[in-house]
Design a protein around this motif. Sequence first.
Motif, PDB file in Angstrom:
ATOM      1  N   PHE A 181       0.817  -1.213   0.000  1.00 15.68           N
ATOM      2  CA  PHE A 181       0.000   0.000   0.000  1.00 15.68           C
ATOM      3  C   PHE A 181       0.853   1.267   0.000  1.00 15.68           C
ATOM      4  CE2 PHE A 181      -3.468  -2.850   1.367  1.00 15.68           C
ATOM      5  CZ  PHE A 181      -4.366  -2.504   0.368  1.00 15.68           C
ATOM      6  N   LEU A 182       2.025   1.208   0.605  1.00 16.24           N
ATOM      7  CA  LEU A 182       2.923   2.369   0.563  1.00 16.24           C
ATOM      8  C   LEU A 182       3.320   2.670  -0.884  1.00 16.24           C
ATOM      9  CD1 LEU A 182       4.266   4.478   2.322  1.00 16.24           C
ATOM     10  CD2 LEU A 182       6.207   2.935   2.575  1.00 16.24           C
ATOM     11  N   ASN A 183       3.539   1.633  -1.670  1.00 16.86           N
ATOM     12  CA  ASN A 183       3.844   1.816  -3.092  1.00 16.86           C
ATOM     13  C   ASN A 183       2.664   2.391  -3.856  1.00 16.86           C
ATOM     14  OD1 ASN A 183       6.494   0.939  -2.947  1.00 16.86           O
ATOM     15  ND2 ASN A 183       5.947  -1.194  -3.304  1.00 16.86           N
ATOM     16  N   LYS A 184       1.464   2.218  -3.330  1.00 14.29           N
ATOM     17  CA  LYS A 184       0.253   2.779  -3.953  1.00 14.29           C
ATOM     18  C   LYS A 184      -0.015   4.208  -3.461  1.00 14.29           C
ATOM     19  CE  LYS A 184      -0.925  -0.873  -6.267  1.00 14.29           C
ATOM     20  NZ  LYS A 184      -0.855  -0.876  -7.713  1.00 14.29           N
ATOM     21  N   GLY A 185       0.801   4.678  -2.523  1.00 15.07           N
ATOM     22  CA  GLY A 185       0.670   6.056  -2.059  1.00 15.07           C
ATOM     23  C   GLY A 185      -0.081   6.236  -0.753  1.00 15.07           C
ATOM     24  N   GLU A 244      -8.614  14.228   0.311  1.00 15.76           N
ATOM     25  CA  GLU A 244      -7.424  13.381   0.316  1.00 15.76           C
ATOM     26  C   GLU A 244      -7.716  12.044   0.996  1.00 15.76           C
ATOM     27  OE1 GLU A 244      -2.928  13.603   2.170  1.00 15.76           O
ATOM     28  OE2 GLU A 244      -3.894  15.494   1.614  1.00 15.76           O
ATOM     29  N   LEU A 245      -8.475  12.079   2.090  1.00 17.97           N
ATOM     30  CA  LEU A 245      -8.885  10.851   2.767  1.00 17.97           C
ATOM     31  C   LEU A 245      -9.731   9.987   1.835  1.00 17.97           C
ATOM     32  CD1 LEU A 245      -9.137   9.002   5.249  1.00 17.97           C
ATOM     33  CD2 LEU A 245     -11.088  10.411   5.962  1.00 17.97           C
ATOM     34  N   LYS A 246     -10.661  10.617   1.128  1.00 15.99           N
ATOM     35  CA  LYS A 246     -11.525   9.898   0.195  1.00 15.99           C
ATOM     36  C   LYS A 246     -10.690   9.185  -0.859  1.00 15.99           C
ATOM     37  CE  LYS A 246     -15.348  10.588  -3.013  1.00 15.99           C
ATOM     38  NZ  LYS A 246     -16.262  11.542  -3.635  1.00 15.99           N
ATOM     39  N   ARG A 247      -9.714   9.860  -1.420  1.00 13.96           N
ATOM     40  CA  ARG A 247      -8.855   9.252  -2.444  1.00 13.96           C
ATOM     41  C   ARG A 247      -8.070   8.079  -1.857  1.00 13.96           C
ATOM     42  NH1 ARG A 247      -8.487   6.775  -6.500  1.00 13.96           N
ATOM     43  NH2 ARG A 247      -6.500   6.700  -7.526  1.00 13.96           N
ATOM     44  N   GLY A 248      -7.565   8.231  -0.651  1.00 12.50           N
ATOM     45  CA  GLY A 248      -6.841   7.142   0.001  1.00 12.50           C
ATOM     46  C   GLY A 248      -7.732   5.929   0.248  1.00 12.50           C
ATOM     47  N   LEU A 249      -8.971   6.176   0.667  1.00 10.94           N
ATOM     48  CA  LEU A 249      -9.913   5.079   0.886  1.00 10.94           C
ATOM     49  C   LEU A 249     -10.272   4.392  -0.425  1.00 10.94           C
ATOM     50  CD1 LEU A 249     -12.223   6.721   3.575  1.00 10.94           C
ATOM     51  CD2 LEU A 249     -10.505   4.927   3.944  1.00 10.94           C
ATOM     52  N   GLU A 250     -10.361   5.164  -1.497  1.00  9.83           N
ATOM     53  CA  GLU A 250     -10.625   4.578  -2.820  1.00  9.83           C
ATOM     54  C   GLU A 250      -9.477   3.652  -3.235  1.00  9.83           C
ATOM     55  OE1 GLU A 250     -11.160   8.030  -5.282  1.00  9.83           O
ATOM     56  OE2 GLU A 250     -13.255   8.289  -4.675  1.00  9.83           O
ATOM     57  N   LYS A 298      -9.644   0.481  -1.105  1.00  5.61           N
ATOM     58  CA  LYS A 298     -10.722  -0.419  -1.513  1.00  5.61           C
ATOM     59  C   LYS A 298     -10.399  -1.113  -2.845  1.00  5.61           C
ATOM     60  CE  LYS A 298     -15.658  -0.858  -1.755  1.00  5.61           C
ATOM     61  NZ  LYS A 298     -16.222  -1.356  -0.535  1.00  5.61           N
ATOM     62  N   GLU A 299      -9.877  -0.358  -3.803  1.00  5.44           N
ATOM     63  CA  GLU A 299      -9.537  -0.920  -5.109  1.00  5.44           C
ATOM     64  C   GLU A 299      -8.451  -1.980  -5.023  1.00  5.44           C
ATOM     65  OE1 GLU A 299      -8.322   2.456  -7.415  1.00  5.44           O
ATOM     66  OE2 GLU A 299     -10.344   3.315  -7.459  1.00  5.44           O
TER      67      GLU A 299
END
Length: 146
Positions: free
Chosen positions: A89-93, A125-131, A134-135
């Motif tokens: 997940f760190l690699n995913k940002g 920013e939280l919303k994008r991280g949660l997306e 989830k993906e």
Amino acid sequence: MIGRIDRKSNTSFSARFPCTFPDAEIITELILTGKANAIVAEKMQLAQSANHLFAQYFPQPHNPGHPLSFYRWLPLMDKAYTANMESYFLNKGIRVFHSDRFLSGANTRNHYLRIALSSTNSLEELKRGLEILKENLGRAGKKNKA
């Protein structure tokens, strides 16, 4: 003696926390004018919004936790290896922490990701991280099994 004054650093040390004189003056002003209540109310609203956003992406019908929590535990279906899951997940940002990181005794059969809800600069920013989470959650588990 509850507190003392350190004249060298112009700081007051109390039993609870160190506080400089200018900080104490600002804090006192915020309390006396009622602005502290407004700040706390705003922070509570932000925490509630962040928790609501998390619930939209990851509904948890059983024991969802406190509605003003600063983090949530996301249950993992399979045993996921801590280092792999966190680095994936760190690699995913996004930065997540596996529950194994917080163990102080024997391992448990249940595994979770700790998701911070107050570490972002905005709800967007939280919303994008949660997306992203989830993906990629299923993919991260599959990658760890290999």
